[in-house]
Design a protein around this motif. Structure first.
Motif, PDB file in Angstrom:
ATOM      1  N   ASP A  51       0.854  -1.226  -0.154  1.00 24.86           N
ATOM      2  CA  ASP A  51      -0.047  -0.005   0.035  1.00 24.86           C
ATOM      3  C   ASP A  51       0.903   1.406   0.130  1.00 24.86           C
ATOM      4  OD1 ASP A  51      -2.296  -1.436   0.243  1.00 24.86           O
ATOM      5  OD2 ASP A  51      -2.562  -1.460   2.095  1.00 24.86           O
ATOM      6  N   GLU A  52       0.264   2.220  -0.442  1.00 22.23           N
ATOM      7  CA  GLU A  52       0.868   3.568  -0.500  1.00 22.23           C
ATOM      8  C   GLU A  52       1.165   4.256   0.809  1.00 22.23           C
ATOM      9  OE1 GLU A  52       2.416   5.153  -3.056  1.00 22.23           O
ATOM     10  OE2 GLU A  52       1.979   3.315  -4.182  1.00 22.23           O
ATOM     11  N   ALA A  53       0.322   4.171   1.900  1.00 24.44           N
ATOM     12  CA  ALA A  53       0.265   4.671   3.040  1.00 24.44           C
ATOM     13  C   ALA A  53      -0.717   3.989   4.033  1.00 24.44           C
ATOM     14  CB  ALA A  53      -0.218   5.962   2.898  1.00 24.44           C
ATOM     15  N   VAL A  54      -0.455   4.201   5.540  1.00 27.87           N
ATOM     16  CA  VAL A  54      -1.614   3.951   6.482  1.00 27.87           C
ATOM     17  C   VAL A  54      -2.110   5.167   6.887  1.00 27.87           C
ATOM     18  CG1 VAL A  54      -1.794   2.561   8.737  1.00 27.87           C
ATOM     19  CG2 VAL A  54      -0.174   1.802   7.134  1.00 27.87           C
ATOM     20  N   LEU A  55      -3.315   4.999   7.086  1.00 25.82           N
ATOM     21  CA  LEU A  55      -4.231   6.177   7.712  1.00 25.82           C
ATOM     22  C   LEU A  55      -4.914   5.654   8.950  1.00 25.82           C
ATOM     23  CD1 LEU A  55      -5.605   8.964   7.437  1.00 25.82           C
ATOM     24  CD2 LEU A  55      -7.413   7.799   6.453  1.00 25.82           C
ATOM     25  N   ILE A  56      -4.276   6.381   9.952  1.00 25.43           N
ATOM     26  CA  ILE A  56      -4.860   5.977  11.436  1.00 25.43           C
ATOM     27  C   ILE A  56      -5.941   7.175  11.876  1.00 25.43           C
ATOM     28  CG2 ILE A  56      -4.395   5.680  13.738  1.00 25.43           C
ATOM     29  CD1 ILE A  56      -1.592   4.948  12.790  1.00 25.43           C
ATOM     30  N   GLU A  57      -7.132   6.958  11.901  1.00 19.76           N
ATOM     31  CA  GLU A  57      -7.985   7.730  12.241  1.00 19.76           C
ATOM     32  C   GLU A  57      -8.210   7.778  13.949  1.00 19.76           C
ATOM     33  OE1 GLU A  57     -12.702   8.292  12.102  1.00 19.76           O
ATOM     34  OE2 GLU A  57     -11.923   8.359   9.937  1.00 19.76           O
ATOM     35  N   LEU A  58      -7.799   8.826  14.381  1.00 16.43           N
ATOM     36  CA  LEU A  58      -7.483   8.694  15.925  1.00 16.43           C
ATOM     37  C   LEU A  58      -8.489   9.662  16.742  1.00 16.43           C
ATOM     38  CD1 LEU A  58      -5.343   7.815  18.014  1.00 16.43           C
ATOM     39  CD2 LEU A  58      -4.186  10.047  17.550  1.00 16.43           C
TER      40      LEU A  58
END
Length: 157
Positions: A51-58
């Protein structure tokens, strides 16, 4: 007419090749060992899937120092860029959350959110003495800011 369909086919083929995948997870609880494991697995999975990135919604009030340190280590050693996004509106990155937010490759916040450090406050004549670790934690934040090429003054409370 044939050229039009060939052009249209080329657009679809090139568009599908350049589609970036981002793995999104949601952390909406206190920071604890299971949170550290959840984030670690997400980063590993994103790497495995290329994947291009990891998105952590915090959205967290904070949590355990040891788990926070482990999460920061996972984020800073990740080969996949990590984005931490404080959301939705009304959410917070309190205490441990601010350290995680600052460790990210990209840190973002929805309007109406807040981030900042906090520590327990005990009141009364029988309240036990609490060792303040603010200075040690600030030194860690400054080292983290320096490692990411950010200004130390931005990491100050």
């Amino acid at each position: 007419m044939r050229e039009f369909f060939l052009s249209l086919a080329a657009v679809f083929v090139l568009g599908s090749i350049s589609c970036a995948e981002v793995l999104k997870i949601v952390v909406a609880d206190t920071i604890q060992p299971i949170t550290q494991e959840y984030i670690s697995r997400a980063i590993d999975e994103a790497k495995r899937r290329d994947d291009e990135a990891v998105l952590i919604e915090l959205n967290t009030p904070g949590g355990l120092v040891d788990s926070t340190r482990g999460i920061i280590e996972n984020i800073t050693s990740s080969q996949v860029p990590v984005i931490v996004y404080v959301a939705p509106s009304g959410s917070r990155a309190g205490s441990a959350g601010i350290f995680i937010l600052e460790a990210a490759d990209i840190a973002a916040m929805t309007p109406g959110t807040n981030a900042g450090a906090a520590h327990p406050v005990l009141i009364g004549p029988f309240a036990p003495k609490v060792e303040r670790r603010d200075e040690a934690q600030n030194r860690e934040r400054y080292r983290g800011a320096d490692a990411l090429g950010r200004l130390e003054t931005r990491a100050q409370c």
